[in-house]
Design an enzyme around this catalytic site. Structure first.
Site, mmCIF file in Angstrom:
data_model
loop_
_atom_site.group_PDB
_atom_site.id
_atom_site.type_symbol
_atom_site.label_atom_id
_atom_site.label_comp_id
_atom_site.label_asym_id
_atom_site.label_seq_id
_atom_site.Cartn_x
_atom_site.Cartn_y
_atom_site.Cartn_z
ATOM 1 N N LYS A 116 39.373 25.408 40.582
ATOM 2 C CA LYS A 116 40.381 26.199 41.366
ATOM 3 C C LYS A 116 40.151 26.320 43.003
ATOM 4 O O LYS A 116 41.174 26.417 43.777
ATOM 5 C CB LYS A 116 40.526 27.542 40.860
ATOM 6 N N LYS A 199 43.582 18.675 31.425
ATOM 7 C CA LYS A 199 44.094 19.707 30.319
ATOM 8 C C LYS A 199 45.380 20.008 31.021
ATOM 9 O O LYS A 199 45.783 20.199 32.036
ATOM 10 C CB LYS A 199 43.085 21.063 30.827
ATOM 11 N N LYS A 202 49.494 25.582 33.250
ATOM 12 C CA LYS A 202 50.694 26.091 33.617
ATOM 13 C C LYS A 202 50.950 26.058 35.309
ATOM 14 O O LYS A 202 52.186 26.091 35.632
ATOM 15 C CB LYS A 202 51.140 27.570 33.287
HETATM 16 P P1 ATP Z 1 46.231 28.111 34.883
HETATM 17 O O1 ATP Z 1 46.442 26.746 34.547
HETATM 18 O O2 ATP Z 1 47.052 29.093 35.728
HETATM 19 O O3 ATP Z 1 44.818 28.349 35.247
HETATM 20 P P2 ATP Z 1 45.949 28.360 32.090
HETATM 21 O O4 ATP Z 1 47.221 27.530 31.615
HETATM 22 O O5 ATP Z 1 44.847 27.704 32.014
HETATM 23 O O6 ATP Z 1 46.494 28.783 33.392
HETATM 24 P P3 ATP Z 1 45.359 30.889 31.144
HETATM 25 O O7 ATP Z 1 46.315 32.187 31.292
HETATM 26 O O8 ATP Z 1 44.388 30.992 32.046
HETATM 27 O O9 ATP Z 1 46.298 29.835 31.226
HETATM 28 O O10 ATP Z 1 45.113 30.760 29.627
HETATM 29 C C1 ATP Z 1 45.367 31.495 28.737
HETATM 30 C C2 ATP Z 1 44.695 31.068 27.299
HETATM 31 O O11 ATP Z 1 45.209 29.743 27.156
HETATM 32 C C3 ATP Z 1 43.294 31.047 27.372
HETATM 33 O O12 ATP Z 1 42.645 31.067 26.258
HETATM 34 C C4 ATP Z 1 43.049 29.461 27.672
HETATM 35 O O13 ATP Z 1 41.659 29.029 27.470
HETATM 36 C C5 ATP Z 1 44.109 28.795 26.771
HETATM 37 N N1 ATP Z 1 44.481 27.462 27.451
HETATM 38 C C6 ATP Z 1 44.867 27.087 28.681
HETATM 39 N N2 ATP Z 1 45.241 25.774 28.814
HETATM 40 C C7 ATP Z 1 44.856 25.477 27.487
HETATM 41 C C8 ATP Z 1 45.273 23.942 27.015
HETATM 42 N N3 ATP Z 1 45.551 22.924 27.870
HETATM 43 N N4 ATP Z 1 44.797 23.876 25.729
HETATM 44 C C9 ATP Z 1 44.452 24.846 24.630
HETATM 45 N N5 ATP Z 1 44.100 26.132 25.231
HETATM 46 C C10 ATP Z 1 44.407 26.417 26.488
#
Ligand code: ATP
Ligand code: LTN
Length: 335
Positions: A116, A199, A202
């Site tokens: 980040k 990965k 969002k």
């Molecule tokens: P950002 O991309 O803004 O950092 P994020 O998509 O990683 O956000 P979070 O709110 O940080 O979202 O994560 C919420 C939950 O979703 C966490 O438990 C995280 O481990 C899970 N998660 C996020 N991305 C994935 C993915 N690509 N596959 C599986 N689990 C995920």
């Protein structure tokens, strides 16, 4: 929520944008599944979200949307505590105390912090570095035994265990040392549709990289059709086929089919047919969730009431742990 003898479970999702199917498969899908077995506490992690720049109006909207999505995904507010993190001040209070048992080196070497920081080079703030400690406070406040998360959060869960043990050793038994609950196999880390070596996130700047929980049917099918796949034509899980393997994982998560069943179903068919089938399966599964979420969003008073109740119940549990912590560290309580 009546208190039971069940073990506690905590998890949270940031209202930092449209929730993706990665978030759903890795985390939220398990939230509803685990609510019978544990006393579950789920938060909208708005304090975490501001560690990267958020548009205030969008943050407000995303918070309400995420609350509605939790409910639409089957989280039952009669069984679980559902609340917004910033409504319970104990999260910040415990973070402060935990900061005093955390070393900067532990935080600066966190993968997510490094990623980040690189991505938001113009805004490497103390909150971004302290993000994992706030997460540790979230979990330890509720004496959670289990924390359902995607694989990307594993390192933060290891820090949680380290800090819980460190605090307990220094001040005496205070915190439950939690376990991570990470889905087995590929569901734990859903990959980007645009680059299956990264990965699905969002906050990706390319919207074709992810499917959100509110994408409409045509958008979902279009994104699946466009998904970057590998050379070859066989629908089969393999290390050389990260794109197809990822689509098989997504298809499985929404249809309940194992990879072997999917491989059999698409034997002799090409990538094109398979991609459309994935898009349709995702769209079919999301349609009722989207309808329920839209219905809930029209009833803001109901959502506000769930949040209010949730914050009240969460604050009661959190206070109990925080009082114990304050006593253990030697804060004068007037007794
Ligand atoms: P950002 O991309 O803004 O950092 P994020 O998509 O990683 O956000 P979070 O709110 O940080 O979202 O994560 C919420 C939950 O979703 C966490 O438990 C995280 O481990 C899970 N998660 C996020 N991305 C994935 C993915 N690509 N596959 C599986 N689990 C995920
Ligand atoms: N940092 C998490 C969201 C989160 C969380 C938590 C998850 C905030 N607090 C406590 C589990 C337990 C993320 O998924 N990026």
């Amino acid at each position: 929520m009546p208190e039971t003898e069940k073990k506690k479970l905590f998890s949270a999702v940031q209202p930092s944008g449209a929730v993706t199917v990665g978030n759903y498969i890795g985390a939220i899908k398990n939230f509803a599944a685990l609510q019978g077995e544990y006393d579950c506490i789920y938060a909208v992690a708005d304090l975490h979200a501001i560690t990267v720049r958020q548009e205030p109006a969008a943050l407000r909207r995303n918070t309400l949307e995420l609350m509605a999505l939790f409910l639409a995904c089957g989280i039952d507010p009669q069984k679980c505590i559902l609340f917004v993190q910033s409504h319970v001040p104990a999260h910040c209070e415990l973070t402060w105390v935990l900061n005093t048992v955390t070393y900067p080196g532990e935080l600066s070497r966190m993968t997510q912090f490094k990623d980040k920081s690189a991505k938001h080079a113009d805004n490497v703030n103390m909150g971004l570095m302290d993000y994992p400690v706030l997460m540790v406070a979230d979990i330890l406040l509720y004496q959670a035994a289990l924390v359902p998360v995607g694989a990307d959060q594993k390192q933060h869960l290891e820090l949680t265990r380290d800090l819980a043990v460190r605090f307990n050793n220094r001040y005496g038994e205070t915190f439950t040392v939690p376990d991570a609950y990470i889905p087995s196999g590929s569901g734990a880390k859903i990959m980007s549709l645009a680059d299956p070596t990264r990965k699905m996130s969002k906050s990706d700047e390319n919207p074709n990289a992810y499917i959100t929980m509110s994408d409409d049917r045509d958008t979902i099918i279009r994104k699946c059709k466009r998904a970057v796949t590998d050379s070859g034509s066989e629908v089969r899980v393999s290390e050389e086929k990260p794109g197809i393997s990822n689509l098989i994982a997504i298809y499985g998560a929404f249809t309940g089919k194992t990879a072997a069943e999917t491989e059999r179903e698409f034997e002799g068919k090409g990538y094109g047919d398979f991609k459309i089938a994935v898009g349709e399966a995702v769209a079919d599964a999301l349609a009722p969730v989207q309808a329920e979420k839209a219905r809930l969003l029209k009833d803001k008073a109901y959502l506000n009431e769930i949040m209010r109740q949730g914050a009240e119940n969460a604050a009661r549990l959190a206070r109990r742990t925080l009082s114990k912590v304050y006593r253990k560290v030697g804060f004068y309580r007037g007794e």
